[in-house]
Motif scaffolding. Sequence first.
Motif, PDB file in Angstrom:
ATOM      1  N   VAL A 198       2.720 -16.598 -48.625  1.00 29.69           N
ATOM      2  CA  VAL A 198       2.902 -17.271 -50.043  1.00 29.69           C
ATOM      3  C   VAL A 198       4.205 -17.431 -50.838  1.00 29.69           C
ATOM      4  O   VAL A 198       4.598 -18.481 -51.245  1.00 29.69           O
ATOM      5  CB  VAL A 198       1.674 -16.389 -51.254  1.00 29.69           C
ATOM      6  N   GLN A 199       4.943 -16.382 -50.483  1.00 32.92           N
ATOM      7  CA  GLN A 199       6.432 -16.479 -50.916  1.00 32.92           C
ATOM      8  C   GLN A 199       7.122 -17.681 -50.524  1.00 32.92           C
ATOM      9  O   GLN A 199       7.849 -18.455 -50.998  1.00 32.92           O
ATOM     10  CB  GLN A 199       7.069 -15.339 -50.824  1.00 32.92           C
ATOM     11  N   SER A 200       6.965 -17.903 -49.075  1.00 32.72           N
ATOM     12  CA  SER A 200       7.604 -18.885 -48.339  1.00 32.72           C
ATOM     13  C   SER A 200       7.077 -20.360 -48.772  1.00 32.72           C
ATOM     14  O   SER A 200       7.945 -21.438 -49.026  1.00 32.72           O
ATOM     15  CB  SER A 200       7.560 -18.942 -46.953  1.00 32.72           C
ATOM     16  N   GLU A 208      -3.085 -17.292 -54.818  1.00 33.79           N
ATOM     17  CA  GLU A 208      -1.680 -16.932 -54.547  1.00 33.79           C
ATOM     18  C   GLU A 208      -1.083 -16.104 -55.435  1.00 33.79           C
ATOM     19  O   GLU A 208      -0.249 -14.906 -55.026  1.00 33.79           O
ATOM     20  CB  GLU A 208      -0.890 -18.218 -54.335  1.00 33.79           C
ATOM     21  N   GLU A 209      -1.555 -16.059 -56.827  1.00 28.82           N
ATOM     22  CA  GLU A 209      -0.624 -15.179 -57.462  1.00 28.82           C
ATOM     23  C   GLU A 209      -1.352 -13.691 -57.252  1.00 28.82           C
ATOM     24  O   GLU A 209      -0.800 -12.719 -57.500  1.00 28.82           O
ATOM     25  CB  GLU A 209      -0.884 -15.738 -58.923  1.00 28.82           C
ATOM     26  N   GLN A 210      -2.522 -13.740 -57.032  1.00 28.05           N
ATOM     27  CA  GLN A 210      -3.533 -12.544 -56.709  1.00 28.05           C
ATOM     28  C   GLN A 210      -2.707 -11.742 -55.459  1.00 28.05           C
ATOM     29  O   GLN A 210      -2.437 -10.686 -55.646  1.00 28.05           O
ATOM     30  CB  GLN A 210      -4.804 -12.581 -56.447  1.00 28.05           C
ATOM     31  N   VAL A 211      -2.463 -12.816 -54.504  1.00 29.71           N
ATOM     32  CA  VAL A 211      -1.857 -11.976 -53.235  1.00 29.71           C
ATOM     33  C   VAL A 211      -0.564 -11.325 -53.713  1.00 29.71           C
ATOM     34  O   VAL A 211      -0.102 -10.305 -53.051  1.00 29.71           O
ATOM     35  CB  VAL A 211      -1.690 -13.217 -52.381  1.00 29.71           C
ATOM     36  N   ILE A 212       0.331 -12.264 -54.359  1.00 31.90           N
ATOM     37  CA  ILE A 212       1.562 -11.817 -54.830  1.00 31.90           C
ATOM     38  C   ILE A 212       1.372 -10.450 -55.684  1.00 31.90           C
ATOM     39  O   ILE A 212       2.145  -9.240 -55.331  1.00 31.90           O
ATOM     40  CB  ILE A 212       2.510 -12.721 -55.508  1.00 31.90           C
ATOM     41  N   SER A 243      -1.770  -8.061 -45.418  1.00 29.91           N
ATOM     42  CA  SER A 243      -1.404  -8.273 -46.809  1.00 29.91           C
ATOM     43  C   SER A 243      -0.089  -8.584 -46.982  1.00 29.91           C
ATOM     44  O   SER A 243       0.493  -9.402 -47.587  1.00 29.91           O
ATOM     45  CB  SER A 243      -1.748  -6.967 -47.615  1.00 29.91           C
ATOM     46  N   LEU A 244       1.027  -7.946 -45.967  1.00 31.45           N
ATOM     47  CA  LEU A 244       2.431  -8.030 -46.033  1.00 31.45           C
ATOM     48  C   LEU A 244       2.280  -9.636 -45.661  1.00 31.45           C
ATOM     49  O   LEU A 244       3.350 -10.437 -46.050  1.00 31.45           O
ATOM     50  CB  LEU A 244       3.291  -7.293 -45.252  1.00 31.45           C
ATOM     51  N   GLN A 245       1.917  -9.947 -44.568  1.00 33.98           N
ATOM     52  CA  GLN A 245       1.779 -11.382 -44.169  1.00 33.98           C
ATOM     53  C   GLN A 245       1.416 -12.300 -44.984  1.00 33.98           C
ATOM     54  O   GLN A 245       2.054 -13.514 -45.026  1.00 33.98           O
ATOM     55  CB  GLN A 245       1.199 -11.447 -42.657  1.00 33.98           C
TER      56      GLN A 245
END
Length: 109
Positions: free
Chosen positions: A56-58, A73-77, A49-51
């Motif tokens: 996604v942030q990068s 991507e928004e859901q991951v964030i 999850s952190l990775q």
Amino acid sequence: MKKQAGTGHYQVKLVECPSLGPDERAAAELRFRMSLEFSLGGPDQVLPSLQAYMLVQSLNEDLPLDERASEAEEQVIALWENAEADAILAAFRPLSRDMGDARFEIVPL
């Protein structure tokens, strides 16, 4: 260092927090880890999850403001940021004092 059972192949370290003794620090790290694992679905979900969050942030950091991240991507964030915020609250709430610049680092083993 031996891997402890249930750590999910990572270690939580509380840094920038010189005012806590070893027992308080260990208890805060444990509360953080337990809350994070609960929110993300278990110890084996923390590092992936952190990775995913960091990826996604990068990928989105250089996009123009009018180009939004995809819904996935928004859901991951959101998943990571909500889990981390809840874990920080769980870790620090019992200490009942300002923790200044203290933060948690997740270190893969």
